[in-house]
Write a protein that holds these residues in place. Structure first.
Motif, PDB file in Angstrom:
ATOM      1  N   ARG A   5     -66.554  62.630 -77.500  1.00 23.21           N
ATOM      2  CA  ARG A   5     -66.452  64.295 -77.763  1.00 23.21           C
ATOM      3  C   ARG A   5     -65.181  64.596 -76.656  1.00 23.21           C
ATOM      4  NH1 ARG A   5     -69.237  68.327 -79.578  1.00 23.21           N
ATOM      5  NH2 ARG A   5     -71.267  67.276 -80.604  1.00 23.21           N
ATOM      6  N   GLU A  63     -70.947  65.058 -83.770  1.00 27.63           N
ATOM      7  CA  GLU A  63     -70.768  63.892 -83.180  1.00 27.63           C
ATOM      8  C   GLU A  63     -71.480  62.663 -83.676  1.00 27.63           C
ATOM      9  OE1 GLU A  63     -71.571  64.319 -78.873  1.00 27.63           O
ATOM     10  OE2 GLU A  63     -70.702  62.198 -78.450  1.00 27.63           O
ATOM     11  N   ASP A  75     -64.980  69.094 -79.576  1.00 23.48           N
ATOM     12  CA  ASP A  75     -64.819  68.439 -80.812  1.00 23.48           C
ATOM     13  C   ASP A  75     -65.352  66.834 -80.596  1.00 23.48           C
ATOM     14  OD1 ASP A  75     -64.002  70.670 -82.098  1.00 23.48           O
ATOM     15  OD2 ASP A  75     -61.833  69.921 -82.069  1.00 23.48           O
ATOM     16  N   ALA A  76     -65.818  66.551 -81.661  1.00 25.35           N
ATOM     17  CA  ALA A  76     -66.209  65.172 -81.671  1.00 25.35           C
ATOM     18  C   ALA A  76     -64.932  64.340 -82.257  1.00 25.35           C
ATOM     19  CB  ALA A  76     -67.556  64.517 -82.599  1.00 25.35           C
TER      20      ALA A  76
END
Ligand code: GDP
Ligand code: MG
Length: 372
Positions: free
Chosen positions: A296, A338, A286-287
């Motif tokens: 991230r 991102e 996940d960003a």
């Protein structure tokens, strides 16, 4: 939720529509006052301006009551989450000892070679349920977090040594808990000591407004010996009872949000951050945006050093992958892109630099004036 236009959102947020248009332009999106915004963009804007971005901002007033009673459509998505507990109290009254005893007695030895690392928070199992403890007692940390708008604690345990009674920091702890509006459990500690006087603690705490049930109040008192473990299981069960009454819930089926508990720079690994996931689920990959920091989730581990792929609400995790060390107490938010995370962080950083520049140039003009 209902669609909302730029103009309508501006009104709800008490801002000028042009501010939203400009903000989105900086992030690479062109909109007009009549453009309809999706939920994610609305959240982004709210995050940018550090305003609570719950649905109440973007839905009609008439839906408020429904929401308070959790009757909105999201009800089906809400599931029970573990309570997050902070232990406070006067110095030497036994906070650290209590945290250590709970950790030792409720973390199964050998789960990971018995190793537990200190990441600023930990989770224990109690009767098949979980409880999260913030391992950074210290009123300062608590106050700093609250000052930043972070509300991380669901329940406060105030430890009072039965041989010492209520002391200045006990009172501070009561004030903190009251300000946060969270339920308090009083742990009357050092009950093993010859000079222990639990009745004195109960009466002194009652004077501060924490009346026990037997006196018509609703504060629960539990006698413990943090050092020898007596009463600690009762204390943990009491936490579960309070949690059940309070009905703490979250929606695990969305991108995570939560708070930074601790952050440091590690020579080998770079910025190492402990996050408390408060809503949604955090996944590796996940960003993230935290303040002006982004990145991230490259690697995520729990309080026992085990690598995780995902972290559910109320879970503390240590992550690496941020581009800088974030500030404890800052709120984080996960994104699937991102690029988006980077844009938000960079835009915030630019703004911060611009602010600092203008305040420092104002300063130097002042200095100049003084010199003349
Ligand atoms: P903190 O400053 O609140 O974190 O207090 P500590 O946990 O460091 O405890 C202060 C001192 O009290 C230490 O010497 C502990 O061993 C002792 N202590 C803590 N809890 C108990 C208890 O339940 N019984 C007794 N006899 N001593 C305790
Ligand atoms: Mg201590």
């Amino acid at each position: 939720s209902a669609p909302i236009t730029v103009g309508e959102l501006a009104e709800k947020l008490n801002r000028n529509a042009s501010e939203i248009i400009k903000l989105l332009f900086m992030m690479g999106t062109m909109v007009t006052i009549n453009s309809v915004l999706d939920d994610e963009t609305v959240e982004l804007i709210c995050m940018e301006w550090n305003v609570e971005c719950h649905k109440e901002i973007i839905i009609d007033e008439s839906d408020f009551e429904e929401q308070i009673n959790n009757e909105e459509e999201d009800e089906a998505n809400l599931v029970e989450r573990p309570p997050v507990v902070t232990i406070m109290g006067h110095v030497d009254h036994g906070k650290t000892t209590l945290l250590d005893t709970i950790r030792k007695t409720h973390v199964t030895e050998g789960e990971f070679g018995g190793i537990t690392q200190h990441i600023g928070a930990y989770q224990v199992g109690v009767n098949g349920k979980k409880v999260t403890f913030l391992d950074t007692p210290g009123h300062e940390a608590f106050t700093a977090m609250r000052a930043r708008g972070a509300q991380v604690t669901d329940i406060v345990i105030i430890v009072v040594a039965a041989d010492d009674g209520v002391m200045p920091q006990t009172k501070e702890a009561v004030d903190h808990a009251k300000a946060a509006g969270v339920p308090v459990i009083v742990a009357v500690n050092k009950i093993d000591k010859p000079g222990a006087n639990r009745d004195r603690v109960v009466s002194e705490m009652s004077e501060l407004g924490l009346m026990p049930e037997e006196w018509g109040g609703d504060t629960i008192y539990v006698d413990v010996s943090a050092k020898f473990g007596d009463g600690v299981p009762d204390l943990l069960e009491t936490i579960l009872i309070v949690a059940e009454v309070e009905n703490f819930r979250a929606n695990p089926n969305k991108m995570a949000t939560g708070t930074v508990i601790e952050a440091k720079l590690d020579k080998g690994r770079g910025p190492v951050t402990t996050l408390l996931v408060q809503n949604g689920t955090l996944h590796t990959g996940d960003a993230l945006v935290v303040g002006t920091v982004f990145g991230r989730v490259r690697k995520m581990t729990d309080d026992r050093g085990r690598e995780l792929k995902e972290a559910l609400p109320s879970m503390p995790v240590e992550i690496i992958g941020l581009n800088d060390v974030p500030v404890a107490g800052d709120i984080f938010k996960a994104f699937d892109s991102e690029k988006k995370a980077r844009n938000i962080a960079e835009e915030r950083l630019n703004k911060k630099i611009a602010q600092e520049r203008s305040s420092s140039s104002a300063m130097s003009l002042d200095d100049l004036a003084r010199q003349i």
